[in-house]
Design an enzyme around this catalytic site. Structure first.
Site, PDB file in Angstrom:
ATOM      1  N   GLY A 168       0.805  -1.223   0.000  1.00  0.00           N
ATOM      2  CA  GLY A 168       0.000   0.000   0.000  1.00  0.00           C
ATOM      3  C   GLY A 168       0.837   1.273   0.000  1.00  0.00           C
ATOM      4  N   LYS A 239      -5.481  -3.955   2.542  1.00  0.00           N
ATOM      5  CA  LYS A 239      -6.686  -4.769   2.688  1.00  0.00           C
ATOM      6  C   LYS A 239      -7.065  -4.975   4.153  1.00  0.00           C
ATOM      7  CE  LYS A 239      -5.003  -7.023  -1.422  1.00  0.00           C
ATOM      8  NZ  LYS A 239      -4.091  -8.056  -1.901  1.00  0.00           N
ATOM      9  N   GLU A 291      -0.997  -5.640 -10.705  1.00  0.00           N
ATOM     10  CA  GLU A 291       0.315  -6.188 -10.329  1.00  0.00           C
ATOM     11  C   GLU A 291       0.187  -7.679 -10.024  1.00  0.00           C
ATOM     12  OE1 GLU A 291       2.234  -5.577  -6.653  1.00  0.00           O
ATOM     13  OE2 GLU A 291       0.401  -5.443  -5.472  1.00  0.00           O
ATOM     14  N   ARG A 295       4.225 -14.689  -4.474  1.00  0.00           N
ATOM     15  CA  ARG A 295       4.406 -15.314  -3.155  1.00  0.00           C
ATOM     16  C   ARG A 295       3.046 -15.735  -2.644  1.00  0.00           C
ATOM     17  NH1 ARG A 295       1.863 -11.223  -0.320  1.00  0.00           N
ATOM     18  NH2 ARG A 295       2.254  -9.152  -1.156  1.00  0.00           N
TER      19      ARG A 295
HETATM   20  P1  ADP Z   1      -1.330  -7.634  -0.595  1.00  0.00           P
HETATM   21  O1  ADP Z   1      -1.795  -6.357   0.028  1.00  0.00           O
HETATM   22  O2  ADP Z   1      -0.701  -7.496  -1.923  1.00  0.00           O
HETATM   23  O3  ADP Z   1      -2.244  -8.781  -0.399  1.00  0.00           O
HETATM   24  P2  ADP Z   1      -0.168  -8.324   1.681  1.00  0.00           P
HETATM   25  O4  ADP Z   1      -1.274  -7.753   2.410  1.00  0.00           O
HETATM   26  O5  ADP Z   1       0.127  -9.776   1.714  1.00  0.00           O
HETATM   27  O6  ADP Z   1      -0.185  -8.029   0.198  1.00  0.00           O
HETATM   28  O7  ADP Z   1       1.038  -7.432   2.114  1.00  0.00           O
HETATM   29  C1  ADP Z   1       1.925  -6.898   1.177  1.00  0.00           C
HETATM   30  C2  ADP Z   1       3.287  -7.152   1.617  1.00  0.00           C
HETATM   31  O8  ADP Z   1       3.745  -6.087   2.393  1.00  0.00           O
HETATM   32  C3  ADP Z   1       3.337  -8.371   2.474  1.00  0.00           C
HETATM   33  O9  ADP Z   1       4.458  -9.060   2.079  1.00  0.00           O
HETATM   34  C4  ADP Z   1       3.361  -7.848   3.894  1.00  0.00           C
HETATM   35  O10 ADP Z   1       4.151  -8.603   4.771  1.00  0.00           O
HETATM   36  C5  ADP Z   1       3.970  -6.500   3.722  1.00  0.00           C
HETATM   37  N1  ADP Z   1       3.269  -5.549   4.527  1.00  0.00           N
HETATM   38  C6  ADP Z   1       1.972  -5.513   4.814  1.00  0.00           C
HETATM   39  N2  ADP Z   1       1.687  -4.471   5.589  1.00  0.00           N
HETATM   40  C7  ADP Z   1       2.859  -3.821   5.787  1.00  0.00           C
HETATM   41  C8  ADP Z   1       3.232  -2.654   6.494  1.00  0.00           C
HETATM   42  N3  ADP Z   1       2.344  -1.938   7.187  1.00  0.00           N
HETATM   43  N4  ADP Z   1       4.520  -2.252   6.442  1.00  0.00           N
HETATM   44  C9  ADP Z   1       5.412  -2.962   5.740  1.00  0.00           C
HETATM   45  N5  ADP Z   1       5.115  -4.075   5.060  1.00  0.00           N
HETATM   46  C10 ADP Z   1       3.869  -4.492   5.081  1.00  0.00           C
HETATM   47  P1  ADP Z   2       0.585  -2.670  -3.632  1.00  0.00           P
HETATM   48  O1  ADP Z   2       1.796  -3.188  -4.319  1.00  0.00           O
HETATM   49  O2  ADP Z   2       0.894  -1.671  -2.577  1.00  0.00           O
HETATM   50  O3  ADP Z   2      -0.326  -3.760  -3.203  1.00  0.00           O
HETATM   51  P2  ADP Z   2      -1.248  -2.200  -5.853  1.00  0.00           P
HETATM   52  O4  ADP Z   2      -0.767  -1.761  -7.181  1.00  0.00           O
HETATM   53  O5  ADP Z   2      -1.651  -3.615  -5.710  1.00  0.00           O
HETATM   54  O6  ADP Z   2      -0.157  -1.800  -4.759  1.00  0.00           O
HETATM   55  O7  ADP Z   2      -2.469  -1.273  -5.420  1.00  0.00           O
HETATM   56  C1  ADP Z   2      -2.983  -1.302  -4.122  1.00  0.00           C
HETATM   57  C2  ADP Z   2      -4.372  -0.700  -4.103  1.00  0.00           C
HETATM   58  O8  ADP Z   2      -4.359   0.656  -4.567  1.00  0.00           O
HETATM   59  C3  ADP Z   2      -5.366  -1.395  -4.993  1.00  0.00           C
HETATM   60  O9  ADP Z   2      -5.951  -2.512  -4.368  1.00  0.00           O
HETATM   61  C4  ADP Z   2      -6.375  -0.296  -5.265  1.00  0.00           C
HETATM   62  O10 ADP Z   2      -7.282  -0.154  -4.188  1.00  0.00           O
HETATM   63  C5  ADP Z   2      -5.508   0.930  -5.329  1.00  0.00           C
HETATM   64  N1  ADP Z   2      -5.132   1.233  -6.722  1.00  0.00           N
HETATM   65  C6  ADP Z   2      -4.102   0.708  -7.409  1.00  0.00           C
HETATM   66  N2  ADP Z   2      -4.081   1.195  -8.682  1.00  0.00           N
HETATM   67  C7  ADP Z   2      -5.114   2.049  -8.782  1.00  0.00           C
HETATM   68  C8  ADP Z   2      -5.617   2.888  -9.824  1.00  0.00           C
HETATM   69  N3  ADP Z   2      -5.050   2.956 -11.030  1.00  0.00           N
HETATM   70  N4  ADP Z   2      -6.711   3.653  -9.553  1.00  0.00           N
HETATM   71  C9  ADP Z   2      -7.274   3.628  -8.336  1.00  0.00           C
HETATM   72  N5  ADP Z   2      -6.860   2.863  -7.325  1.00  0.00           N
HETATM   73  C10 ADP Z   2      -5.791   2.079  -7.524  1.00  0.00           C
HETATM   74 MG    MG Z   3      -1.217  -5.141  -4.389  1.00  0.00          MG
END
Ligand code: ADP
Ligand code: ADP
Ligand code: MG
Length: 457
Positions: A168, A239, A291, A295
């Site tokens: 995020g 999330k 993306e 993992r």
């Molecule tokens: P996604 O949001 O893509 O499902 P996760 O929730 O599994 O991914 O978390 C994204 C990655 O970042 C994970 O590998 C998690 O351990 C790490 N992560 C989640 N929250 C934080 C945070 N607050 N600071 C640093 N790393 C985080």
């Molecule tokens: P991360 O690697 O931190 O998980 P993501 O690319 O998966 O980043 O994006 C995390 C969240 O940000 C998404 O689940 C969505 O809610 C928001 N997001 C990502 N891309 C967009 C976009 N183009 N427009 C609006 N919201 C977005």
């Molecule tokens: Mg993501």
């Protein structure tokens, strides 16, 4: 065909370490937990077959230190390393180091991690595989003039994203042209500091979307999917609640998403478990790849509960060189599952982390309830790591039953001594909007601002 793994080093902590230990035990695999000084008293240390301290509490010198982990793996003569999520799980250099040392890395090849870990490269690969991507820049944006040109095509608001961003972080919304130059410079230097890589790209900022992702699993030959997870209930792009199936998809969209995810995996030669993430535009009812996470993900139990498939066991079997003994038709989905991420944070105080001692813990129980956590009564949550302390996953025959069961489980759950987000989950699940299934990624922020307004905060 390979040899089943006999021993695995777990380079992680908390609930995911415990989750992997449990899978190892059921498969007769010796589990060796690599832990930090900050986790010496944790449940995974007690339950692993063997445990080895690899460094101080600071993750940089333990969980995130490739050499510390590799040394432990060599000393304990394990066949493979499971990195869990976070820490070294998406570190391509670490996966390459494992390959060099001839220790299995439980995940895809180092090169695949590298390519998919760069979000710009991943989008290019997606386009090549015929997968729709969010409109935006085709590559990295190096200077303001390029940003201006892209902005004139995608319009405002737009989103600048760091190629190496995650969790995020590494994203900035730009509302108008006035702030574009300043925002670009700022996010590039932030990305450099946070991720060691200043590369950024631009996407259209979509305002009425859901986050929908597809779980995939591959043995390198066969690529299967385990359906979707809907992770629209987010706060600050992180999330909070995930569910499967998504309440908004019809059969055609569901198939389209799954096909896109599988096509992408085939394009890169993906092996092991992974997640292909999409945003779903509520108005256009269309989806765009954002993306891939190379993992296991935090929310993987949601897919396990509706498919009956143990994803961690499959990861271990695939890493041992065993082929998937499944075809897509063998994967049958049943009912509905919801996961709440329970964090040691105070929702009344802007979700400030609040580690501390748990004076009493009682897990909820009964039909359809699963609590994945490493906490127990008397355990002190260390202040050094992520604030997630457990996940409550509830299955029901349909969405209504899953919601009712989650609410009942949250009522039963007792975590005394610290403040957690459990009551906030209850609040979300009780809203008409969540129950209707008709919401978007702004829903939690809206709920927070309306409850604060009523409370006069
Ligand atoms: P996604 O949001 O893509 O499902 P996760 O929730 O599994 O991914 O978390 C994204 C990655 O970042 C994970 O590998 C998690 O351990 C790490 N992560 C989640 N929250 C934080 C945070 N607050 N600071 C640093 N790393 C985080
Ligand atoms: P991360 O690697 O931190 O998980 P993501 O690319 O998966 O980043 O994006 C995390 C969240 O940000 C998404 O689940 C969505 O809610 C928001 N997001 C990502 N891309 C967009 C976009 N183009 N427009 C609006 N919201 C977005
Ligand atoms: Mg993501």
């Amino acid at each position: 065909m390979g040899e089943p793994l006999k021993s695995v080093l777990i380079a992680n902590r908390g609930e995911i370490a415990l989750r992997i230990i449990r899978a190892c035990k059921e498969l007769g695999i010796r589990s060796v937990l690599a832990y930090s000084e900050g986790d010496a008293d944790s449940l995974p240390v007690k339950l692993a077959d063997q445990a080895v301290c690899i460094g101080p509490a600071q993750a940089k010198s333990s969980y995130r230190d490739p050499r510390a982990v590799i040394s432990a793996a060599l000393a304990y003569k394990v066949d493979a390393i499971h990195p869990g999520y976070g820490f070294l799980s998406e570190n391509a250099d670490f996966a390459a180091l494992c390959e060099e040392e001839q220790i299995g890395f439980i995940g895809p090849a180092a090169e695949v991690i590298r390519r998919m870990g760069d979000k710009i490269e991943a989008k290019k690969i997606a386009r090549r595989a015929g997968v729709p991507t969010v409109p935006g820049s085709l590559g990295a944006i190096a200077e303001y003039s390029e940003a201006l040109a892209v902005a004139s095509e995608v319009g405002y608001p737009l989103l600048i994203k760091a190629a190496a961003g995650g969790g995020g972080r590494g994203m900035r919304v730009v509302e108008t042209a006035e702030s574009l130059e300043k925002d670009l410079a700022e996010i590039m230097s932030e990305a450099e500091v946070a991720f060691g890589d200043p590369s950024v790209y631009i996407e259209r900022y979509l305002t009425d979307i859901r986050h929908i992702e597809i779980q995939v699993i591959s043995d390198g030959t066969t690529v299967l999917h385990l359906g979707e997870r809907d992770c629209t209930a987010q706060r600050r792009n992180q999330k909070l609640i995930e569910e499967s199936p998504s309440p908004v998809l019809d059969a055609e969209l569901r198939q389209g998403l799954a096909d896109a995810a599988v096509a992408l995996c085939k394009e890169v030669g993906y092996k092991n478990a992974g997640t292909v993430e999409f945003v779903f535009d509520n108005i256009e009812r269309t989806y765009y790849f954002i993306e891939m996470n190379t993992r296991i993900q935090v929310e993987h139990p949601v897919s396990e509960m509706v498919s009956g498939i143990d994803l961690i066991k499959l990861q271990l079997q695939i890493a041992g060189g065993l082929p998937l003994e499944l075809s897509q038709d063998d994967i049958i989905f049943s009912g509905h599952a919801i996961e709440c991420r329970i964090n040691a944070e105070d929702p009344e105080n802007n979700f400030a982390p609040g580690p501390g001692k748990i004076t009493n813990f009682r897990a909820p129980g009964g039909f359809g309830i699963r609590m994945d956590t490493h906490i127990e009564t008397g355990y002190t949550i260390p202040p050094y790591y992520d604030s997630m302390i457990g996940k409550l996953i509830c299955w029901g025959k349909d969405r209504d039953e899953a919601i009712a069961r989650t609410l009942r489980a949250l009522d039963e759950l007792v975590i005394d001594g610290i403040t957690t987000t459990a009551p906030f989950h209850k609040k979300i699940l009780e809203t008409e909007k969540f129950v209707s299934g008709n919401f978007n990624t702004a829903f939690v922020a809206e709920l927070l601002s309306s409850t604060h307004a009523t409370a006069g905060i």
